[in-house]
Design an enzyme around this catalytic site. Structure first.
Site, PDB file in Angstrom:
ATOM      1  N   ASP A   5     -55.707 -30.792 -31.392  1.00 22.43           N
ATOM      2  CA  ASP A   5     -54.488 -30.337 -30.717  1.00 22.43           C
ATOM      3  C   ASP A   5     -54.491 -28.825 -30.478  1.00 22.43           C
ATOM      4  OD1 ASP A   5     -54.334 -29.600 -33.339  1.00 22.43           O
ATOM      5  OD2 ASP A   5     -52.248 -30.221 -33.618  1.00 22.43           O
ATOM      6  N   HIS A  44     -74.299 -11.736  -6.668  1.00 25.09           N
ATOM      7  CA  HIS A  44     -73.256 -12.680  -6.249  1.00 25.09           C
ATOM      8  C   HIS A  44     -71.994 -11.868  -5.985  1.00 25.09           C
ATOM      9  CE1 HIS A  44     -71.852 -12.186 -10.434  1.00 25.09           C
ATOM     10  NE2 HIS A  44     -73.121 -12.336 -10.769  1.00 25.09           N
ATOM     11  N   HIS A 104     -79.955 -17.991 -19.678  1.00 23.13           N
ATOM     12  CA  HIS A 104     -78.565 -18.277 -20.076  1.00 23.13           C
ATOM     13  C   HIS A 104     -78.419 -18.360 -21.593  1.00 23.13           C
ATOM     14  CE1 HIS A 104     -77.584 -20.056 -15.841  1.00 23.13           C
ATOM     15  NE2 HIS A 104     -77.581 -18.735 -15.856  1.00 23.13           N
ATOM     16  N   HIS A 135     -68.322 -15.164 -10.733  1.00 21.78           N
ATOM     17  CA  HIS A 135     -69.061 -15.617  -9.550  1.00 21.78           C
ATOM     18  C   HIS A 135     -67.982 -15.872  -8.519  1.00 21.78           C
ATOM     19  CE1 HIS A 135     -72.726 -17.016 -12.127  1.00 21.78           C
ATOM     20  NE2 HIS A 135     -72.575 -15.718 -12.084  1.00 21.78           N
ATOM     21  N   GLU A 161     -78.146  -4.932 -14.374  1.00 25.76           N
ATOM     22  CA  GLU A 161     -77.102  -5.464 -13.484  1.00 25.76           C
ATOM     23  C   GLU A 161     -75.936  -4.502 -13.384  1.00 25.76           C
ATOM     24  OE1 GLU A 161     -75.227  -9.141 -14.838  1.00 25.76           O
ATOM     25  OE2 GLU A 161     -74.461  -9.501 -12.810  1.00 25.76           O
ATOM     26  N   GLU A 170     -78.591  -7.360  -9.484  1.00 27.78           N
ATOM     27  CA  GLU A 170     -79.139  -7.673 -10.805  1.00 27.78           C
ATOM     28  C   GLU A 170     -80.557  -8.240 -10.793  1.00 27.78           C
ATOM     29  OE1 GLU A 170     -77.284 -11.153 -12.663  1.00 27.78           O
ATOM     30  OE2 GLU A 170     -75.784 -11.193 -11.072  1.00 27.78           O
ATOM     31  N   TYR A 199     -89.030 -11.432 -16.348  1.00 29.09           N
ATOM     32  CA  TYR A 199     -89.039 -12.141 -17.635  1.00 29.09           C
ATOM     33  C   TYR A 199     -90.448 -12.635 -17.926  1.00 29.09           C
ATOM     34  CZ  TYR A 199     -84.284 -11.984 -15.953  1.00 29.09           C
ATOM     35  OH  TYR A 199     -83.092 -11.533 -15.430  1.00 29.09           O
ATOM     36  N   HIS A 246     -84.455 -15.678 -10.305  1.00 24.15           N
ATOM     37  CA  HIS A 246     -83.068 -15.836  -9.847  1.00 24.15           C
ATOM     38  C   HIS A 246     -82.818 -14.911  -8.662  1.00 24.15           C
ATOM     39  CE1 HIS A 246     -82.019 -12.047 -11.888  1.00 24.15           C
ATOM     40  NE2 HIS A 246     -82.620 -12.502 -12.971  1.00 24.15           N
ATOM     41  N   ARG A 303     -83.349  -7.319 -17.466  1.00 21.88           N
ATOM     42  CA  ARG A 303     -82.478  -7.394 -16.283  1.00 21.88           C
ATOM     43  C   ARG A 303     -81.597  -6.153 -16.316  1.00 21.88           C
ATOM     44  NH1 ARG A 303     -80.830 -12.075 -16.842  1.00 21.88           N
ATOM     45  NH2 ARG A 303     -78.810 -11.925 -17.876  1.00 21.88           N
ATOM     46  N   ASP A 326     -69.343  -7.282 -14.588  1.00 20.84           N
ATOM     47  CA  ASP A 326     -70.520  -8.075 -14.969  1.00 20.84           C
ATOM     48  C   ASP A 326     -71.709  -7.118 -15.062  1.00 20.84           C
ATOM     49  OD1 ASP A 326     -72.490  -9.963 -15.269  1.00 20.84           O
ATOM     50  OD2 ASP A 326     -72.198 -10.928 -13.319  1.00 20.84           O
ATOM     51  N   ASP A 328     -75.974  -9.137 -21.453  1.00 13.93           N
ATOM     52  CA  ASP A 328     -75.263  -9.402 -20.195  1.00 13.93           C
ATOM     53  C   ASP A 328     -73.832  -9.694 -20.589  1.00 13.93           C
ATOM     54  OD1 ASP A 328     -74.222 -10.381 -17.826  1.00 13.93           O
ATOM     55  OD2 ASP A 328     -75.957 -11.627 -17.344  1.00 13.93           O
TER      56      ASP A 328
HETATM   57  N1  GLY Z   1     -73.290 -13.047 -16.213  1.00 11.68           N
HETATM   58  C1  GLY Z   1     -73.473 -13.944 -15.175  1.00 11.68           C
HETATM   59  C2  GLY Z   1     -74.282 -13.370 -14.110  1.00 11.68           C
HETATM   60  O1  GLY Z   1     -74.882 -12.345 -14.292  1.00 11.68           O
HETATM   61  O2  GLY Z   1     -74.296 -13.859 -13.035  1.00 11.68           O
HETATM   62 MN    MN Z   2     -74.034 -11.449 -12.467  1.00 13.70          MN
HETATM   63 MN    MN Z   3     -74.301 -10.848 -15.692  1.00 17.76          MN
END
Ligand code: GLY
Ligand code: MN
Ligand code: MN
Length: 438
Positions: A39, A353, A242, A360, A407, A383, A387, A349, A405, A270, A259
């Site tokens: 609950d 975005h 991820h 996103h 970003e 970003e 890797y 990737h 990365r 982000d 991240d």
């Molecule tokens: N943290 C999600 C991305 O970088 O898209």
């Molecule tokens: Mn991002």
């Molecule tokens: Mn990110």
């Protein structure tokens, strides 16, 4: 008292109603409360579209926009005041508060919606609604329309068309106003501060979870929340795109990839930074790091009005491929490596975005078959990453477990872009200096 965003919410409603035209109605539900377990609920977060048009923070509410309705165009259905429930759950605006504080022309108890809403839909030709997000609510829309169909013989006019509201609304959300940009700048600043704090805190022997706690503390201290579950990955975990276990000890010689972004007054940031746990890059880490950084700068240079969505990505791909050749991790002529996607083994990737109320964020990336052209007020992330997991064939061991990365969040300006997250360094020397001073 008027709040700074009130006029902005009103302007958005006017703009949407202008686009819809007079023979239409738009209907949007608030986000439902979500159960975490048994609950217990998750912290409540309003639906992004609902927030964008109303600023109303409560669940169990519906907004109807009815352009040109003489008795009022902006109608809300909200929970009634309830002294007993308010002792447990806190204050409710009630219909009176919806009119006074949230500028509704008309407001009713949510429990009366079945009696009232069909009458508002009646004689409107088109219903704007976002289907497929809240299934229960979709069913209710169908039942209100069926109520009208059943009354057709006594002269009721059921609507003739359903139009997807998200198509119109999400295009509006793609262009950020001055006030939105100010909120996003602040969101970026808070998140940058959290990354600086993480860099200063990090040292061998501390755990990923402790670094995450520093970040979340820094967000909370500024009344911001996380905009997504943070990734705090040391060593091999830096190569897991991820990763979110965030529970391993940090080791000297490893990199740490973080991240993490915050949500400040509904606007997301982000940011990703990657830095050495011990405060000094190894030569191999530094070499790869500088390739990613060069790719990010090459991508920034392509974010400007008139360029299209894919140009920053293409620039990043070229810079990364070039860098990997220079380091010796890819071999062959540059153009064929790019054409054959050889870089995808290390950079799998895309380069960014849209960013806004959602991390996103909404907005089309293509218009028809063509990539979207950048215009001032659009906000996106840039970003790129490389890797190299342990065991990568043909790659010297000194490069294993390097996941990097970088970003940042950028707003398209009149002649280029503004980096909203430059409160935390990206330059390798600057990072080492910051960590040494801690
Ligand atoms: N943290 C999600 C991305 O970088 O898209
Ligand atoms: Mn991002
Ligand atoms: Mn990110």
């Amino acid at each position: 008292m008027k709040k700074p965003m009130d006029e902005e919410f009103a302007r958005r409603r006017r703009q949407l109603m202008r686009i819809m035209g007079r023979d239409a109605i738009a209907i949007l539900p608030a986000a439902p409360m979500r159960t975490r377990n048994n609950d217990v609920h998750y912290g409540y977060r309003q639906d992004s579209d609902f927030h964008y048009l109303s600023g109303f923070p409560e669940p169990e509410a519906v907004v109807a926009l009815i352009p040109g309705r003489p008795q009022g165009e902006y109608v809300m259905f909200v929970r009634e005041r309830n002294a007993e429930r308010e002792i447990w759950d806190g204050k409710r605006a009630g219909p009176e508060g919806a009119r006074r504080q949230y500028a509704a022309d008309d407001a009713f108890p949510i429990t009366d919606i079945d009696e009232i809403l069909p009458g508002l839909i009646e004689s409107r030709t088109r219903v704007y609604h976002t289907m497929g997000v809240y299934h229960d609510f979709d069913q209710r829309i169908v039942s209100w329309v069926n109520t009208l169909r059943a009354q057709a013989r006594s002269g009721a006019h059921p609507p003739q068309e359903f139009v997807s509201l998200d198509h119109v609304l999400h295009d509006m959300r793609l262009y950020k106003s001055r006030r939105e940009l100010a909120l996003m700048r602040r969101s970026g600043q808070i998140a940058a501060g959290a990354h600086v704090r993480a860099m200063k805190f990090c040292r061998p022997g501390r755990g990923e979870h402790e670094v995450m706690a520093e970040i979340v503390h820094e967000f909370g201290r500024h009344a911001a929340d996380t905009s997504y579950y943070p990734i705090v990955g040391g060593g091999a975990n830096s190569c897991v795109l991820h990763y979110n276990d965030n529970n391993q000890p940090l080791k000297a010689g490893d990199l740490l990839l973080i991240d993490a972004g915050c949500e400040h007054e509904y606007y997301a940031s982000d940011i990703t930074r990657t830095f050495p746990v011990s405060g000094r890059f190894t030569p191999e880490q530094r070499a790869v790091y500088n390739v990613v950084l060069a790719a990010q700068h090459a991508a920034f240079a392509k974010v400007k009005p008139g360029n299209h969505w894919d140009e920053p990505h293409n620039a990043a791909v070229r810079a990364i491929t070039q860098g990997l050749v220079r380091i010796g991790l890819l071999k062959g002529p540059l153009n064929s490596l790019i054409r054959d996607g050889a870089y995808k083994r290390f950079f799998m990737h895309r380069t960014g975005h849209w960013l806004g109320i959602d991390v996103h964020d909404v907005g089309d990336y293509k218009v028809g078959d063509e990539w979207r052209i950048f215009e001032p007020g659009m906000v996106l992330t840039v970003e790129p990453g490389i890797y190299i997991p342990a065991g990568s064939k043909g790659v010297p061991k000194a490069f294993w477990n390097i996941g990097i990365r970088i970003e940042d969040d950028v707003a398209v300006t009149r002649n280029g872009c503004e980096v909203l997250t430059d409160g935390v360094p990206t330059d390798a020397d600057a990072i080492e200096k910051l960590m040494a001073a801690a």
